[in-house]
Design an enzyme around this catalytic site. Structure first.
Site, PDB file in Angstrom:
ATOM      1  N   ASP A  27       0.858  -1.187   0.000  1.00 32.70           N
ATOM      2  CA  ASP A  27       0.000   0.000   0.000  1.00 32.70           C
ATOM      3  C   ASP A  27       0.888   1.229   0.000  1.00 32.70           C
ATOM      4  O   ASP A  27       1.940   1.255   0.633  1.00 32.70           O
ATOM      5  CB  ASP A  27      -0.990   0.003   1.156  1.00 32.70           C
ATOM      6  CG  ASP A  27      -0.347  -0.073   2.527  1.00 32.70           C
ATOM      7  OD1 ASP A  27       0.004   0.999   3.074  1.00 32.70           O
ATOM      8  OD2 ASP A  27      -0.191  -1.178   3.062  1.00 32.70           O
ATOM      9  N   ASP A 116      -9.502   3.397   6.213  1.00 36.10           N
ATOM     10  CA  ASP A 116      -8.359   3.372   7.124  1.00 36.10           C
ATOM     11  C   ASP A 116      -8.779   4.098   8.389  1.00 36.10           C
ATOM     12  O   ASP A 116      -8.826   5.324   8.434  1.00 36.10           O
ATOM     13  CB  ASP A 116      -7.166   4.052   6.438  1.00 36.10           C
ATOM     14  CG  ASP A 116      -5.911   4.089   7.294  1.00 36.10           C
ATOM     15  OD1 ASP A 116      -5.974   3.699   8.472  1.00 36.10           O
ATOM     16  OD2 ASP A 116      -4.863   4.520   6.776  1.00 36.10           O
ATOM     17  N   GLU A 118      -7.908   4.424  12.323  1.00 39.18           N
ATOM     18  CA  GLU A 118      -6.807   4.101  13.228  1.00 39.18           C
ATOM     19  C   GLU A 118      -6.471   5.318  14.089  1.00 39.18           C
ATOM     20  O   GLU A 118      -7.252   6.251  14.216  1.00 39.18           O
ATOM     21  CB  GLU A 118      -5.594   3.657  12.416  1.00 39.18           C
ATOM     22  CG  GLU A 118      -5.168   4.683  11.358  1.00 39.18           C
ATOM     23  CD  GLU A 118      -3.811   4.396  10.774  1.00 39.18           C
ATOM     24  OE1 GLU A 118      -2.825   4.397  11.553  1.00 39.18           O
ATOM     25  OE2 GLU A 118      -3.716   4.195   9.543  1.00 39.18           O
TER      26      GLU A 118
END
Length: 229
Positions: A27, A116, A118
């Site tokens: 990624d 994503d 986090e």
């Protein structure tokens, strides 16, 4: 992804974890603006997730070139969105992602978009949200994405963050594939609700640009993921 993952783990060498097979992936984001995609492909990489957006005011300046380059090299690819739940609703950010590269089509080379979610890079770890509010935010993003594409987004997270900031919610295990980040020789304990990971980010460095990932399956399974089966 864009920011260091705060895991109290022993650093992993660049070798693949034991007892794992291909497909291998990476990624990338604007931190890797000039990827030699032919070399990446020749190194055995099969798929890539590329950062597209963050919040509702950032589109990666590298996304378009990276996406086209990966496509031309024959990689299966998809986009990801770095969430900022403190700035706007999940639905708002899902729509921003969809409008700026995060879509999906059943063409056999596009992976579902990834959320994503986090550690906050610039403030409270959980973005000032309670666990129940965080779960509602993720549901808003996920449902909006699914309504537009017919696919639920991949959820990228760590077990530590998920446990702390969602109360270890099991609400997404049957709908959203899990992309777990843990830099170790095994995935360890997964967040509640998931019996297995679909993707595993196992290192933040290696012989290819960006972070190193594995798909939990074989090449045919990766192709089915792209096709929507």
């Amino acid at each position: 992804m864009k920011y260091p993952i705060l895991l109290a783990l022993t650093a992993l060498a660049s070798a693949l974890p034991q007892k794992r097979a291909t497909p291998q992936g990476i990624d990338v984001s604007s931190y890797q603006p000039n990827v030699d995609w032919t070399t990446v492909k020749n190194n055995g990489i099969s798929f890539v997730y590329i950062k597209a957006t963050e919040g509702t005011d950032y589109v990666s300046p590298s996304f378009s070139d990276q996406y086209i380059g990966a496509t031309n090299a024959g990689l299966i690819r998809g986009g990801y969105h770095f969430a900022h739940p403190d700035l706007s609703s999940g639905a708002t950010q899902a729509n921003y992602f969809l409008a700026n590269g995060g879509g999906w089509s059943a063409d056999g080379i596009t992976l579902p978009g990834a959320l994503d979610i986090e550690y906050n890079p610039s403030g409270s770890e959980c973005y000032g949200l309670t666990a129940s509010s965080m779960v509602s935010w993720i549901q808003s993003f996920s449902n909006t994405y699914e309504a537009a594409t017919g696919r639920y987004p991949i959820i990228y997270t760590t077990t530590d963050w998920w446990t702390t900031c969602t109360g270890n919610s099991a609400a997404f295990g049957t709908t959203n594939p899990l992309w777990i980040a843990i830099y170790s020789s095994s995935v360890g304990t997964l967040p509640a609700g998931w019996q297995y990971e679909t993707f595993w980010q196992y290192a933040d460095t290696g012989s290819n640009p960006g972070d190193a990932d594995l798909f939990n399956g074989d090449s045919a399974g990766l192709s089915r993921m792209a096709l929507g089966y």
